[in-house]
Design a protein around this motif. Structure first.
Motif, mmCIF file in Angstrom:
data_model
loop_
_atom_site.group_PDB
_atom_site.id
_atom_site.type_symbol
_atom_site.label_atom_id
_atom_site.label_comp_id
_atom_site.label_asym_id
_atom_site.label_seq_id
_atom_site.Cartn_x
_atom_site.Cartn_y
_atom_site.Cartn_z
ATOM 1 N N ARG A 6 9.298 -14.811 -19.832
ATOM 2 C CA ARG A 6 10.002 -15.320 -21.015
ATOM 3 C C ARG A 6 9.927 -16.837 -21.145
ATOM 4 O O ARG A 6 10.108 -17.381 -22.234
ATOM 5 C CB ARG A 6 11.472 -14.910 -20.991
ATOM 6 N N VAL A 7 9.710 -17.528 -20.034
ATOM 7 C CA VAL A 7 9.672 -18.988 -20.064
ATOM 8 C C VAL A 7 8.696 -19.476 -19.004
ATOM 9 O O VAL A 7 8.571 -18.875 -17.934
ATOM 10 C CB VAL A 7 11.085 -19.594 -19.809
ATOM 11 N N MET A 8 7.960 -20.543 -19.303
ATOM 12 C CA MET A 8 7.047 -21.129 -18.327
ATOM 13 C C MET A 8 6.948 -22.630 -18.539
ATOM 14 O O MET A 8 7.213 -23.138 -19.643
ATOM 15 C CB MET A 8 5.657 -20.497 -18.410
ATOM 16 N N GLN A 9 6.592 -23.323 -17.466
ATOM 17 C CA GLN A 9 6.428 -24.768 -17.529
ATOM 18 C C GLN A 9 5.031 -25.089 -18.043
ATOM 19 O O GLN A 9 4.032 -24.746 -17.418
ATOM 20 C CB GLN A 9 6.646 -25.399 -16.158
ATOM 21 N N CYS A 10 4.981 -25.737 -19.189
ATOM 22 C CA CYS A 10 3.694 -26.000 -19.833
ATOM 23 C C CYS A 10 3.855 -27.135 -20.829
ATOM 24 O O CYS A 10 4.828 -27.166 -21.590
ATOM 25 C CB CYS A 10 3.198 -24.741 -20.541
ATOM 26 N N ASP A 11 2.943 -28.075 -20.816
ATOM 27 C CA ASP A 11 2.920 -29.154 -21.805
ATOM 28 C C ASP A 11 2.042 -28.697 -22.967
ATOM 29 O O ASP A 11 0.823 -28.590 -22.840
ATOM 30 C CB ASP A 11 2.375 -30.438 -21.186
ATOM 31 N N TYR B 41 9.279 -29.812 -18.951
ATOM 32 C CA TYR B 41 10.274 -30.353 -18.022
ATOM 33 C C TYR B 41 10.630 -29.301 -16.969
ATOM 34 O O TYR B 41 11.099 -28.209 -17.300
ATOM 35 C CB TYR B 41 11.519 -30.798 -18.777
ATOM 36 N N LYS B 42 10.440 -29.653 -15.726
ATOM 37 C CA LYS B 42 10.655 -28.703 -14.638
ATOM 38 C C LYS B 42 12.112 -28.273 -14.529
ATOM 39 O O LYS B 42 12.413 -27.096 -14.305
ATOM 40 C CB LYS B 42 10.187 -29.312 -13.314
ATOM 41 N N SER B 43 13.053 -29.218 -14.690
ATOM 42 C CA SER B 43 14.476 -28.900 -14.567
ATOM 43 C C SER B 43 14.920 -27.909 -15.653
ATOM 44 O O SER B 43 15.668 -26.964 -15.372
ATOM 45 C CB SER B 43 15.319 -30.175 -14.648
ATOM 46 N N LEU B 44 14.444 -28.115 -16.879
ATOM 47 C CA LEU B 44 14.782 -27.202 -17.966
ATOM 48 C C LEU B 44 14.159 -25.832 -17.727
ATOM 49 O O LEU B 44 14.781 -24.794 -17.998
ATOM 50 C CB LEU B 44 14.324 -27.778 -19.301
ATOM 51 N N TYR B 45 12.934 -25.819 -17.222
ATOM 52 C CA TYR B 45 12.265 -24.553 -16.908
ATOM 53 C C TYR B 45 13.067 -23.765 -15.875
ATOM 54 O O TYR B 45 13.275 -22.552 -16.026
ATOM 55 C CB TYR B 45 10.847 -24.828 -16.405
ATOM 56 N N LYS B 46 13.536 -24.435 -14.823
ATOM 57 C CA LYS B 46 14.319 -23.764 -13.787
ATOM 58 C C LYS B 46 15.629 -23.218 -14.362
ATOM 59 O O LYS B 46 16.060 -22.108 -14.023
ATOM 60 C CB LYS B 46 14.608 -24.742 -12.642
ATOM 61 N N PHE B 47 16.267 -24.021 -15.215
ATOM 62 C CA PHE B 47 17.541 -23.608 -15.817
ATOM 63 C C PHE B 47 17.352 -22.363 -16.687
ATOM 64 O O PHE B 47 18.104 -21.388 -16.583
ATOM 65 C CB PHE B 47 18.108 -24.764 -16.646
ATOM 66 N N LEU B 48 16.336 -22.392 -17.549
ATOM 67 C CA LEU B 48 16.080 -21.254 -18.430
ATOM 68 C C LEU B 48 15.644 -20.008 -17.651
ATOM 69 O O LEU B 48 15.940 -18.880 -18.060
ATOM 70 C CB LEU B 48 15.021 -21.620 -19.463
ATOM 71 N N SER B 49 14.965 -20.213 -16.534
ATOM 72 C CA SER B 49 14.508 -19.080 -15.722
ATOM 73 C C SER B 49 15.680 -18.262 -15.193
ATOM 74 O O SER B 49 15.574 -17.038 -15.033
ATOM 75 C CB SER B 49 13.656 -19.583 -14.544
ATOM 76 N N ILE B 50 16.787 -18.939 -14.910
ATOM 77 C CA ILE B 50 17.972 -18.233 -14.405
ATOM 78 C C ILE B 50 18.470 -17.228 -15.445
ATOM 79 O O ILE B 50 18.766 -16.073 -15.126
ATOM 80 C CB ILE B 50 19.081 -19.241 -14.031
ATOM 81 N N GLY C 63 9.978 -12.459 -8.934
ATOM 82 C CA GLY C 63 9.671 -13.419 -7.876
ATOM 83 C C GLY C 63 8.199 -13.746 -7.797
ATOM 84 O O GLY C 63 7.806 -14.912 -7.666
ATOM 85 N N LYS C 64 7.349 -12.715 -7.914
ATOM 86 C CA LYS C 64 5.899 -12.936 -7.881
ATOM 87 C C LYS C 64 5.449 -13.754 -9.093
ATOM 88 O O LYS C 64 4.618 -14.664 -8.964
ATOM 89 C CB LYS C 64 5.172 -11.593 -7.863
ATOM 90 N N ILE C 65 5.990 -13.425 -10.261
ATOM 91 C CA ILE C 65 5.602 -14.144 -11.475
ATOM 92 C C ILE C 65 6.060 -15.604 -11.422
ATOM 93 O O ILE C 65 5.332 -16.511 -11.821
ATOM 94 C CB ILE C 65 6.176 -13.431 -12.720
ATOM 95 N N THR C 66 7.264 -15.836 -10.886
ATOM 96 C CA THR C 66 7.768 -17.202 -10.757
ATOM 97 C C THR C 66 6.884 -18.022 -9.829
ATOM 98 O O THR C 66 6.550 -19.175 -10.127
ATOM 99 C CB THR C 66 9.215 -17.189 -10.236
ATOM 100 N N ASN C 67 6.504 -17.437 -8.694
ATOM 101 C CA ASN C 67 5.608 -18.143 -7.765
ATOM 102 C C ASN C 67 4.270 -18.447 -8.429
ATOM 103 O O ASN C 67 3.698 -19.526 -8.245
ATOM 104 C CB ASN C 67 5.386 -17.303 -6.508
ATOM 105 N N PHE C 68 3.783 -17.499 -9.197
ATOM 106 C CA PHE C 68 2.512 -17.678 -9.894
ATOM 107 C C PHE C 68 2.607 -18.812 -10.915
ATOM 108 O O PHE C 68 1.714 -19.655 -11.016
ATOM 109 C CB PHE C 68 2.123 -16.368 -10.574
ATOM 110 N N CYS C 69 3.720 -18.840 -11.668
ATOM 111 C CA CYS C 69 3.909 -19.897 -12.673
ATOM 112 C C CYS C 69 4.019 -21.268 -12.023
ATOM 113 O O CYS C 69 3.550 -22.270 -12.580
ATOM 114 C CB CYS C 69 5.155 -19.607 -13.503
#
Length: 544
Positions: free
Chosen positions: A313-318, A398-407, A435-441
């Motif tokens: 649903r969310v990923m870190q990407c510029d 933004y990594k911090s926003l990505y982590k927040f939204l991932s929760i 967990g696997k998808i998060t590590n992959f992202c």
């Protein structure tokens, strides 16, 4: 009598002139222009080409391919057999795997749908295939003495495609396969008296610590010899601790070991006619042998699969960064032509290792925003039947926003689904998948948020050295490339080749997609109304 003789002489001269024109037209049709007198060719059939220059280069050649069972290797084998009909033999280095011997694996390899075209057009293609039992993770490639003699005496072209492409592979194994095997192959090739070209496949990101990457070697603070020596002496943990510094320079063990392999080639290639191909992010075919073919979920393929199923649903990407992806068939066309180019430039002056940056960003630049914009709509046209939820994706650099939204978009839904599965007596699995998808992202984020400028003058010059027929047969120039059509076939290919969906099931999958869409909209409505009501109650309590 004299008149008759004169007439015969005139007729003979006319016939000779017609023959000259005919031969000249044949040469012109084959892309062979010659301004010299061609009278010496009029009755010499051996000097007239029977194919294009590239096809003639491969005619009668015996080729060794490592990594033939991989993504690039399959397309390389197919393209050589289909477009170079007079190639003599393909030696495929292959190891037993998962209880299957090499004979069983070669039978399984050619069952792939990617070989359907050559089965139709080159029915006797198997006569040209010879399996060499070997292993790139074993010393001297695990090749027997008898097979070694055969390769030394027979082979004239080598494609070193084998590699472990897992970004987070253990350093020890990545070094053995990506570096040590390259060293062993170099030593083998030095014994080949008929060698015309050795092509090593690297990656465009081997030198990703630079923002401008040229077609040349780069200097490293770490030496390949030290890495290879310590790989043999130390345990995995000790080796990782010894090379902690690489994490500051390279994002993963794949790019690091590919850089070390380039360093090895630079120092140990000797007089070999060798070149290095550096492809960017390789994904599905554009045209050949069929549109949209792929067989793996590495890189953007994995992201597309996860988004398509509704899990990611969310990923870190510029969104403004360049997505330097390249179709696999275009990569292989470059690979095939590069062997010819290396051979033709064997006697060039200066640096004797040609390097080719195989990228799309020079002729057909694409941003991650465009990648998402042109792939996402086609999910509705070619949805898989195995969707968990309606596909939707949010990107942020933004990594911090990505982590927040991932929760909220990954972790909490996974917990709720696993709880429901436990309640109905099933085994929980969603948190493991997330967990696997998060590590992959996390691994991919380095490439989806960075920007590089690639120079590919060698590729451009090689393209202009081809005649028009070879340009059509081995197209790798991406000028005017249509990304929208490509991504339509890409999403269609994911459904067909990754999910292995039946085309007849498409309408049922679309109905499921519609149901999930309305469920998604209803859920969003409840969340918005619930959030609004909660905020109103909080403010009402504060101000009352």
């Amino acid at each position: 009598m004299l008149v008759t003789l004169s007439r015969r002489i005139a007729i003979h001269k006319s016939h000779v002139e017609q023959e000259k024109k005919k031969k000249k037209m044949e040469l012109s049709d084959l892309g062979e222009t010659n301004n010299n007198d061609i009278s010496d060719l009029k009755f010499d059939e051996k000097k007239i080409r029977r194919g294009t220059p590239i096809q003639e280069f491969y005619a009668g050649q015996r080729i060794l391919i490592t990594g033939g069972t991989g993504f690039l290797g399959k397309i390389l084998i197919e393209k050589l057999l289909q477009s170079c009909p007079n190639v003599a033999r393909l030696y495929l280095l292959m190891r037993p795997k998962k209880g299957k011997n090499t004979q069983a694996r070669i039978e399984e390899l050619f069952q792939d749908r990617v070989f359907d075209r050559i089965k139709r057009e080159v029915p006797k293609y198997r006569d040209k295939i010879v399996v060499i039992c070997g292993d790139c993770s074993v010393e001297e490639l695990g090749i027997s003495a008898e097979d070694r003699r055969t390769l030394i005496n027979e082979v004239s072209i080598v494609f070193h495609v084998a590699a472990t492409v897992r970004f987070n592979e253990k350093l020890k194994l990545a070094t053995i396969i990506n570096v040590c095997s390259t060293n062993d192959l170099l030593e083998l090739c030095k014994s080949m008296p008929n060698l015309k070209a050795l092509v090593h496949v690297s990656t465009a990101y081997a030198n990703c610590f630079e923002k401008r990457i040229e077609e040349r070697f780069y200097n490293y603070s770490i030496n390949h010899e030290e890495l290879m020596r310590l790989t043999n002496e130390l345990s995995e943990e000790e080796l990782g601790n010894k090379f902690q510094c690489i994490k500051k320079i390279w994002p993963n063990t794949y790019t690091f070991t590919k850089a070390m392999a380039e360093n090895l080639i630079r120092e140990k290639h000797g007089n070999l006619p060798i070149g290095i191909i550096r492809p960017a992010i390789v994904i599905s075919t554009a045209n050949e042998p069929t549109e949209g073919w792929l067989d793996n979920i590495y890189g953007p393929n994995g992201i597309a699969v996860a988004v398509t199923t509704g899990i990611l649903r969310v990923m870190q990407c510029d969104a403004n960064s360049i997505a330097d992806i390249i179709p696999v068939d275009i990569t292989i066309n470059t690979l095939i032509v590069s062997a010819w180019d290396i051979y033709m430039q064997t006697n060039r002056k200066g640096n004797d290792v040609l390097i080719y940056n195989v990228v799309a960003s020079v002729d057909a630049p694409l941003t991650w925003y465009e990648y998402n914009k042109w792939t996402y709509p086609y999910i509705a046209h070619y949805p898989p039947s195995s969707m968990y939820w309606y596909p939707s994706i949010i990107t942020t650099k933004y990594k911090s926003l990505y982590k927040f939204l991932s929760i909220f978009l990954h972790l909490i839904p996974a917990i709720l689904i696993d709880t429901a599965l436990v309640c109905v007596g099933q085994k929980p699995r969603m948190r493991k998948i997330i967990g696997k998808i998060t590590n992959f992202c996390d691994v991919i984020s380095f490439f989806s948020t960075g920007n590089w400028i690639f120079i590919n003058d060698n590729v451009q010059n090689m393209w202009h050295r081809l005649n028009s027929k070879d340009q059509q047969l081995f197209r790798f120039n991406m000028t005017n490339f249509d990304w929208k059509i490509y991504f339509r076939n890409y999403i269609k290919g994911i459904r067909l080749y990754i999910f292995k969906e039946d085309p007849d099931n498409l309408e049922n999958s679309k109905l499921r997609w519609k149901r999930l869409y309305w469920m998604h909209q209803v859920l969003k409505t409840f969340i918005i109304l619930g959030s609004t009501w909660t905020i109103w109650k909080i403010f009402n309590k504060i101000f009352s």
